[in-house]
Scaffold this motif. Structure first.
Motif, PDB file in Angstrom:
ATOM      1  N   ARG A   1      -8.476   6.995  -3.071  1.00  0.00           N
ATOM      2  CA  ARG A   1      -7.479   7.113  -3.963  1.00  0.00           C
ATOM      3  C   ARG A   1      -6.792   8.389  -4.919  1.00  0.00           C
ATOM      4  O   ARG A   1      -8.145   8.884  -5.295  1.00  0.00           O
ATOM      5  CB  ARG A   1      -8.503   6.208  -5.242  1.00  0.00           C
ATOM      6  CG  ARG A   1      -7.285   5.084  -6.408  1.00  0.00           C
ATOM      7  CD  ARG A   1      -7.465   4.309  -7.132  1.00  0.00           C
ATOM      8  NE  ARG A   1      -7.745   3.356  -6.017  1.00  0.00           N
ATOM      9  CZ  ARG A   1      -7.175   1.532  -5.234  1.00  0.00           C
ATOM     10  NH1 ARG A   1      -6.041   2.673  -6.085  1.00  0.00           N
ATOM     11  NH2 ARG A   1      -7.292   0.891  -5.168  1.00  0.00           N
TER      12      ARG A   1
ATOM     13  N   ASP B   1      -2.625   6.839  -7.595  1.00  0.00           N
ATOM     14  CA  ASP B   1      -2.726   6.984  -8.616  1.00  0.00           C
ATOM     15  C   ASP B   1      -2.138   7.673  -9.714  1.00  0.00           C
ATOM     16  O   ASP B   1      -3.078   7.910 -10.180  1.00  0.00           O
ATOM     17  CB  ASP B   1      -4.378   6.356  -9.216  1.00  0.00           C
ATOM     18  CG  ASP B   1      -4.343   5.904 -10.621  1.00  0.00           C
ATOM     19  OD1 ASP B   1      -2.923   5.258 -11.195  1.00  0.00           O
ATOM     20  OD2 ASP B   1      -5.505   5.556 -10.820  1.00  0.00           O
TER      21      ASP B   1
ATOM     22  N   ARG C   1       0.646  -0.821   0.045  1.00  0.00           N
ATOM     23  CA  ARG C   1       0.121   0.112   0.105  1.00  0.00           C
ATOM     24  C   ARG C   1       1.044   1.500   0.219  1.00  0.00           C
ATOM     25  O   ARG C   1       1.973   1.476   0.545  1.00  0.00           O
ATOM     26  CB  ARG C   1      -1.588  -0.040   1.348  1.00  0.00           C
ATOM     27  CG  ARG C   1      -1.900  -1.561   1.351  1.00  0.00           C
ATOM     28  CD  ARG C   1      -2.721  -1.125  -0.453  1.00  0.00           C
ATOM     29  NE  ARG C   1      -3.911  -2.320   0.084  1.00  0.00           N
ATOM     30  CZ  ARG C   1      -3.616  -3.723  -0.286  1.00  0.00           C
ATOM     31  NH1 ARG C   1      -2.161  -4.072  -1.272  1.00  0.00           N
ATOM     32  NH2 ARG C   1      -4.997  -4.720  -0.121  1.00  0.00           N
TER      33      ARG C   1
ATOM     34  N   GLU D   1      -4.028   5.031  -1.984  1.00  0.00           N
ATOM     35  CA  GLU D   1      -3.113   4.982  -2.465  1.00  0.00           C
ATOM     36  C   GLU D   1      -3.177   5.709  -3.827  1.00  0.00           C
ATOM     37  O   GLU D   1      -4.292   7.154  -3.825  1.00  0.00           O
ATOM     38  CB  GLU D   1      -3.831   3.550  -3.374  1.00  0.00           C
ATOM     39  CG  GLU D   1      -4.281   2.202  -2.550  1.00  0.00           C
ATOM     40  CD  GLU D   1      -2.845   2.117  -3.351  1.00  0.00           C
ATOM     41  OE1 GLU D   1      -1.741   2.109  -3.063  1.00  0.00           O
ATOM     42  OE2 GLU D   1      -2.942   0.428  -2.561  1.00  0.00           O
TER      43      GLU D   1
ATOM     44  N   ARG E   1      -5.231  11.215  -7.212  1.00  0.00           N
ATOM     45  CA  ARG E   1      -4.355  11.550  -8.419  1.00  0.00           C
ATOM     46  C   ARG E   1      -3.832  12.862  -8.956  1.00  0.00           C
ATOM     47  O   ARG E   1      -3.480  13.192  -7.470  1.00  0.00           O
ATOM     48  CB  ARG E   1      -5.627  11.545  -9.936  1.00  0.00           C
ATOM     49  CG  ARG E   1      -6.440  10.080  -9.403  1.00  0.00           C
ATOM     50  CD  ARG E   1      -7.360   9.731 -11.153  1.00  0.00           C
ATOM     51  NE  ARG E   1      -7.758   8.169 -11.314  1.00  0.00           N
ATOM     52  CZ  ARG E   1      -6.995   8.018 -12.556  1.00  0.00           C
ATOM     53  NH1 ARG E   1      -6.072   8.189 -12.986  1.00  0.00           N
ATOM     54  NH2 ARG E   1      -7.466   6.653 -12.673  1.00  0.00           N
TER      55      ARG E   1
ATOM     56  N   SER F   1      -9.013  -2.130  -2.973  1.00  0.00           N
ATOM     57  CA  SER F   1      -9.771  -1.753  -2.047  1.00  0.00           C
ATOM     58  C   SER F   1     -10.316  -2.492  -0.967  1.00  0.00           C
ATOM     59  O   SER F   1     -10.924  -2.277  -0.481  1.00  0.00           O
ATOM     60  CB  SER F   1     -10.678  -0.446  -3.089  1.00  0.00           C
ATOM     61  OG  SER F   1      -9.889   0.352  -3.744  1.00  0.00           O
TER      62      SER F   1
ATOM     63  N   GLN G   1      -8.050  -0.586 -13.466  1.00  0.00           N
ATOM     64  CA  GLN G   1      -9.166  -0.493 -13.042  1.00  0.00           C
ATOM     65  C   GLN G   1      -9.863  -1.738 -11.740  1.00  0.00           C
ATOM     66  O   GLN G   1      -9.937  -1.820 -10.779  1.00  0.00           O
ATOM     67  CB  GLN G   1     -10.191  -0.288 -13.091  1.00  0.00           C
ATOM     68  CG  GLN G   1      -9.905   1.214 -13.700  1.00  0.00           C
ATOM     69  CD  GLN G   1     -10.300   2.505 -15.233  1.00  0.00           C
ATOM     70  OE1 GLN G   1     -11.866   1.300 -15.609  1.00  0.00           O
ATOM     71  NE2 GLN G   1     -10.105   2.968 -16.256  1.00  0.00           N
TER      72      GLN G   1
ATOM     73  N   ASP H   1      -6.873  -2.366  -8.719  1.00  0.00           N
ATOM     74  CA  ASP H   1      -7.602  -1.959  -7.886  1.00  0.00           C
ATOM     75  C   ASP H   1      -8.207  -1.663  -7.170  1.00  0.00           C
ATOM     76  O   ASP H   1      -8.533  -1.503  -6.355  1.00  0.00           O
ATOM     77  CB  ASP H   1      -7.551  -0.284  -8.808  1.00  0.00           C
ATOM     78  CG  ASP H   1      -6.293   0.238  -9.801  1.00  0.00           C
ATOM     79  OD1 ASP H   1      -4.771  -0.390  -8.730  1.00  0.00           O
ATOM     80  OD2 ASP H   1      -5.488   1.181 -10.026  1.00  0.00           O
TER      81      ASP H   1
ATOM     82  N   THR I   1     -10.246   2.534   1.751  1.00  0.00           N
ATOM     83  CA  THR I   1      -9.444   3.601   0.595  1.00  0.00           C
ATOM     84  C   THR I   1      -9.373   4.798  -0.068  1.00  0.00           C
ATOM     85  O   THR I   1     -10.813   4.666  -0.451  1.00  0.00           O
ATOM     86  CB  THR I   1      -8.847   1.850  -0.548  1.00  0.00           C
ATOM     87  OG1 THR I   1      -8.968   1.578   0.162  1.00  0.00           O
ATOM     88  CG2 THR I   1      -7.669   2.821  -0.716  1.00  0.00           C
TER      89      THR I   1
END
Length: 327
Positions: free
Chosen positions: A286, A255, A241, A253, A288, A273, A266, A269, A284
């Motif tokens: 996620r 990305d 992780r 996480e 960006r 999760s 995807q 991922d 989780t």
């Protein structure tokens, strides 16, 4: 003049006319004054054709063979031929989807040249233009060099990242071709950031995004220190992780994929999760590039709320006077 010489002259005129016709077809009906002359027309012929509406002047010494509205492709050819040698660049690298919105055509010329400005044309001067040329019809800049030029002009880090990420998503663009373009870029703002993005693409890591989260989100706002690359044994074997706040049942996480994400990525991922929720009871988050580089304060506030709800007794701190964390 002998009959033989007469025939040679006739053949030469016919060849020149065929060449001009081929050029105009390739150039969507656009031709330069020099091409028209080489095709057998005289200055008087050109002036007469303009009066008869058989030709129309688009830019100085650039003509088109009709009087109606110009398509985007015709405007692009006219710009490239006017500034020749020149390459389409910036937002004009590709034709717009849908209707032409009439935006100016951007072209690149060598830095040693100067071209008089014209309505509807934006000229950019670049070094080593020949090495950055892709070709095509009309000729254009390589997509990698174009992306770096736009990243150089970007107003913010996230805009620069977006330019690199967009081009990296194309199947024919690799870390190697981006590195070659980076090596050709003599003067580039945010070079360290962009070099990191290219390195990440080559190695499959998210170091740029990880460092951004650490400095812009976690440390800058006084969040507790998460555990980096936390190992877990999942359904598919050993997993790691990016950041785990184990005490507060939160996994972050990052990305930072710049390349060619697929539905399989995807799905993987989503499985991770679900593993976190099923095995750890942890949610989780996620993130960006946008959340880390464009809105780090808002991201810190949201992460802080999750941590607080799960038992953290600290408080996110403002990173500056304008930071909205504690508003």
């Amino acid at each position: 003049m002998s009959d033989s010489e007469d025939l040679q002259a006739i053949f030469a005129r016919e060849d020149a006319a065929r060449m001009l016709d081929a050029q105009q077809r390739m150039q969507d009906g656009v031709a330069t004054y020099a091409q028209l002359i080489a095709g057998g027309l005289s200055r008087i012929d050109i002036e007469r054709s303009v009066r008869r509406n058989e030709l129309r002047r688009v830019h100085p010494r650039v003509y088109i063979n009709h009087t109606g509205p110009l398509t985007w492709e015709q405007r692009a050819w006219a710009a490239v031929l006017y500034a020749a040698p020149a390459l389409l660049c910036r937002d004009s690298l590709e034709a717009p989807r849908g209707r032409d919105d009439g935006r100016s055509i951007h072209v690149a010329i060598d830095h040693s040249r100067k071209v008089m400005p014209q309505p509807g044309i934006v000229v950019h001067r670049m070094r080593d233009l020949e090495r950055k040329a892709y070709g095509g019809t009309p000729p254009r800049l390589k997509v990698e060099d174009n992306a770096l030029a736009m990243a150089n002009e970007a107003r913010s880090e996230i805009d620069a990242i977006a330019r690199v990420a967009e081009v990296a998503s194309r199947s024919y663009v690799t870390a190697a071709t981006l590195q070659e373009a980076l090596n050709r870029a003599h003067s580039l703002r945010r070079r360290k950031l962009i070099q990191g993005l290219v390195d990440d693409l080559a190695t499959g890591t998210h170091s740029v995004l990880e460092h951004g989260y650490l400095t812009k989100v976690e440390r800058a706002h006084g969040l507790p220190a998460g555990r980096r690359q936390s190992p877990r044994i999942g359904a598919s074997g050993n997993q790691f992780r990016d950041i785990e706040y184990e005490r507060y049942a939160l996994v972050v996480e990052l990305d930072g994929a710049l390349g060619h994400d697929t539905w399989r990525d995807q799905a993987r991922d989503a499985d991770r999760s679900l593993d976190d929720l099923a095995e750890l009871g942890a949610v989780t988050a996620r993130l960006r590039f946008h959340q880390v580089f464009d809105t780090p304060c808002q991201t810190a506030a949201r992460v802080g709320r999750i941590l607080t709800r799960n038992g953290w007794r600290g408080t996110p701190q403002s990173c500056s006077q304008s930071c909205p964390v504690n508003e």
